[in-house]
Design a protein around this motif. Structure first.
Motif, PDB file in Angstrom:
ATOM      1  N   ALA A   6       0.828  -1.206   0.000  1.00  8.67           N
ATOM      2  CA  ALA A   6       0.000   0.000   0.000  1.00  8.67           C
ATOM      3  C   ALA A   6       0.864   1.258   0.000  1.00  8.67           C
ATOM      4  N   LEU A   7       1.976   1.225   0.732  1.00  7.15           N
ATOM      5  CA  LEU A   7       2.899   2.355   0.749  1.00  7.15           C
ATOM      6  C   LEU A   7       3.468   2.610  -0.638  1.00  7.15           C
ATOM      7  N   LEU A  32       4.295  10.197   3.781  1.00  9.15           N
ATOM      8  CA  LEU A  32       3.634   8.988   3.295  1.00  9.15           C
ATOM      9  C   LEU A  32       4.044   7.777   4.130  1.00  9.15           C
ATOM     10  N   LEU A  33       5.331   7.688   4.436  1.00  9.79           N
ATOM     11  CA  LEU A  33       5.811   6.574   5.252  1.00  9.79           C
ATOM     12  C   LEU A  33       5.181   6.595   6.640  1.00  9.79           C
ATOM     13  N   ALA A  34       5.109   7.797   7.235  1.00 12.26           N
ATOM     14  CA  ALA A  34       4.578   7.914   8.598  1.00 12.26           C
ATOM     15  C   ALA A  34       3.107   7.538   8.666  1.00 12.26           C
ATOM     16  N   LEU A  35       2.367   7.789   7.579  1.00 12.85           N
ATOM     17  CA  LEU A  35       0.946   7.452   7.559  1.00 12.85           C
ATOM     18  C   LEU A  35       0.713   5.945   7.510  1.00 12.85           C
ATOM     19  N   ARG A  36       1.670   5.212   6.966  1.00 15.68           N
ATOM     20  CA  ARG A  36       1.483   3.770   6.764  1.00 15.68           C
ATOM     21  C   ARG A  36       2.209   2.908   7.793  1.00 15.68           C
ATOM     22  N   ILE A  37       3.420   3.308   8.179  1.00 20.14           N
ATOM     23  CA  ILE A  37       4.272   2.424   8.964  1.00 20.14           C
ATOM     24  C   ILE A  37       4.760   3.139  10.217  1.00 20.14           C
ATOM     25  N   PRO A  38       4.475   2.595  11.399  1.00 20.48           N
ATOM     26  CA  PRO A  38       5.025   3.185  12.632  1.00 20.48           C
ATOM     27  C   PRO A  38       6.549   3.198  12.584  1.00 20.48           C
ATOM     28  N   PRO A  39       7.185   4.299  12.952  1.00 21.49           N
ATOM     29  CA  PRO A  39       8.640   4.411  12.818  1.00 21.49           C
ATOM     30  C   PRO A  39       9.420   3.423  13.669  1.00 21.49           C
ATOM     31  N   ASP A  40       8.800   2.936  14.754  1.00 19.51           N
ATOM     32  CA  ASP A  40       9.529   2.006  15.624  1.00 19.51           C
ATOM     33  C   ASP A  40       9.314   0.548  15.234  1.00 19.51           C
ATOM     34  N   TRP A  41       8.590   0.315  14.150  1.00 23.42           N
ATOM     35  CA  TRP A  41       8.473  -1.056  13.676  1.00 23.42           C
ATOM     36  C   TRP A  41       9.873  -1.607  13.413  1.00 23.42           C
ATOM     37  N   GLY A  42      10.056  -2.876  13.775  1.00 24.62           N
ATOM     38  CA  GLY A  42      11.354  -3.496  13.560  1.00 24.62           C
ATOM     39  C   GLY A  42      11.210  -4.908  13.040  1.00 24.62           C
ATOM     40  N   ARG A  43      12.240  -5.688  13.251  1.00 20.35           N
ATOM     41  CA  ARG A  43      12.299  -7.031  12.685  1.00 20.35           C
ATOM     42  C   ARG A  43      11.124  -7.890  13.128  1.00 20.35           C
ATOM     43  N   GLU A  44      10.742  -7.812  14.408  1.00 21.26           N
ATOM     44  CA  GLU A  44       9.642  -8.672  14.878  1.00 21.26           C
ATOM     45  C   GLU A  44       8.297  -8.269  14.295  1.00 21.26           C
ATOM     46  N   ASP A  45       8.155  -7.020  13.864  1.00 17.54           N
ATOM     47  CA  ASP A  45       6.898  -6.585  13.225  1.00 17.54           C
ATOM     48  C   ASP A  45       6.840  -6.971  11.760  1.00 17.54           C
ATOM     49  N   ILE A  82       3.137   6.014  -3.048  1.00 19.45           N
ATOM     50  CA  ILE A  82       4.235   6.746  -3.692  1.00 19.45           C
ATOM     51  C   ILE A  82       3.983   6.862  -5.188  1.00 19.45           C
ATOM     52  N   ARG A  83       3.486   5.789  -5.798  1.00 20.38           N
ATOM     53  CA  ARG A  83       3.200   5.840  -7.237  1.00 20.38           C
ATOM     54  C   ARG A  83       2.128   6.877  -7.555  1.00 20.38           C
ATOM     55  N   LYS A  84       1.087   6.970  -6.724  1.00 23.25           N
ATOM     56  CA  LYS A  84       0.034   7.961  -6.966  1.00 23.25           C
ATOM     57  C   LYS A  84       0.597   9.377  -6.936  1.00 23.25           C
ATOM     58  N   LYS A  85       1.472   9.638  -5.986  1.00 21.55           N
ATOM     59  CA  LYS A  85       2.093  10.963  -5.910  1.00 21.55           C
ATOM     60  C   LYS A  85       2.965  11.215  -7.142  1.00 21.55           C
ATOM     61  N   TYR A  86       3.645  10.168  -7.586  1.00 21.35           N
ATOM     62  CA  TYR A  86       4.494  10.290  -8.777  1.00 21.35           C
ATOM     63  C   TYR A  86       3.645  10.553 -10.014  1.00 21.35           C
ATOM     64  N   GLU A  87       2.556   9.801 -10.169  1.00 22.96           N
ATOM     65  CA  GLU A  87       1.699   9.983 -11.335  1.00 22.96           C
ATOM     66  C   GLU A  87       1.002  11.330 -11.330  1.00 22.96           C
ATOM     67  N   ALA A  88       0.763  11.876 -10.129  1.00 19.15           N
ATOM     68  CA  ALA A  88       0.177  13.209 -10.019  1.00 19.15           C
ATOM     69  C   ALA A  88       1.223  14.310 -10.167  1.00 19.15           C
ATOM     70  N   LYS A  89       2.482  13.896 -10.414  1.00 18.64           N
ATOM     71  CA  LYS A  89       3.601  14.829 -10.606  1.00 18.64           C
ATOM     72  C   LYS A  89       3.876  15.678  -9.370  1.00 18.64           C
ATOM     73  N   GLU A  90       3.542  15.123  -8.196  1.00 17.14           N
ATOM     74  CA  GLU A  90       3.855  15.814  -6.944  1.00 17.14           C
ATOM     75  C   GLU A  90       5.270  15.493  -6.471  1.00 17.14           C
TER      76      GLU A  90
END
Length: 307
Positions: A229-230, A290-303, A234-242
């Motif tokens: 999903a992440l 975009l990353l922050a909306l999808r993935i918690p920053p403290d996610w690690g190997r066990e997640d 990113i692709r949507k932002k790219y296709e929208a030329k953002e």
């Protein structure tokens, strides 16, 4: 690799049995005719109908042009097709300085005498390989014009001062091209008419998840879904030329997952694999959001991975 192993690799993707039979017959016909090792592709191409259409074209003897934006798997598909046909690959990466002499060959000195040093196209077509013309629309048209007689019904060309170059019957050309990139141009009609064209679709969430779980068998389903999903965000932002296409990097996404396996947090890994490739501060901040909306920053190997 044994024929049975090759068939098994593609049978899992649901390819039509009659196409696999024709490909196996092609491999048997030209078995052992080549000077390079035939390599198994690292990834399968996830898209049965596309593989079937592309394979059908090559089996008829056509030259194939794969068209699509960034990160749709053009080179992965080309590698899969070469493997299916059991032929070695020569990669020609085009840029503005590639000329006819580089493609076909040129005079050189050897042991005090002038001799011919073959180029990659010459080597490939005499050995019956698959010649991948990568980013073909970045080359100058005059450089490609030398290939016209090889790419049409004549399947041969004159090499001035040397023998006539005749295509091996197993030789095939696969061109790849993006469009809208800096440095690209439209192919002229004479060259385009020598290819059949296949537009590759943008991978959806299912295809991305299949790719991730193929590469990382122990990746959690939730992690694969979130990463897919992440990437689509990113692709949507790219296709929208953002944003530019720098963060739209599937290799970078896979590298980030490997870094998480190595012990980095998701934030660190994704910054190195994706965000860090954006050198404009505003663009980098947008990708970070975009990353922050999808993935918690403290996610690690066990997640990410099943223990």
């Amino acid at each position: 690799m044994a024929v049975d192993d090759i068939d098994a690799f593609f049978r899992k993707q649901g390819l039509r049995a009659e196409l696999l039979t024709e490909a196996a017959a092609f491999r048997r016909q030209y078995n052992g005719q080549g000077v390079r090792k035939i390599s198994k592709p690292h990834f399968p191409y996830f898209g049965r109908q596309i593989v079937e259409a592309a394979l059908s074209a090559l089996l008829t003897g056509a030259n194939l042009l794969l068209v699509g934006p960034k990160a749709v798997g053009k080179n992965i598909l080309a590698e899969n097709l070469a493997f299916l046909l059991g032929r070695p690959i020569w990669n020609v990466s085009f840029h503005i300085d590639v000329d006819a002499a580089y493609l076909i060959g040129m005079d050189t000195f050897r042991d005090g005498a002038v001799c011919f040093r073959p180029g990659p196209v010459y080597e490939c077509v005499t050995a019956g390989g698959i010649c991948i013309l990568d980013e073909i629309n970045m080359a100058r048209n005059e450089a490609l014009a030398v290939l016209h007689s090889l790419l049409d019904h004549r399947r041969q060309m004159e090499v001035p001062g040397y023998d006539r170059l005749v295509l091996h019957p197993a030789a095939r050309f696969i061109g790849t091209m993006n469009y809208g990139y800096e440095g690209t141009r439209n192919l002229n009609e004479a060259l385009l008419s020598r290819f059949v064209v296949l537009h590759l679709p943008v991978p959806g969430e299912q295809e991305l998840q299949e790719l991730l779980t193929y590469e990382f068998a122990d990746l959690r389903k939730e992690a694969a879904s979130t990463l897919s999903a992440l990437f689509l965000d990113i692709r949507k932002k790219y296709e929208a030329k953002e944003i530019s296409g720098r963060a739209l990097d599937l290799r970078g996404l896979l590298d980030a997952v490997r870094l998480v396996r190595q012990g980095l947090t998701a934030e660190q890994a994704l910054d190195m694999g994706l965000t860090g490739k954006c050198f404009d501060a505003q663009e980098r901040a947008l990708v970070k959001d975009l990353l922050a909306l999808r993935i918690p920053p403290d996610w690690g190997r066990e997640d990410f991975f099943v223990k």
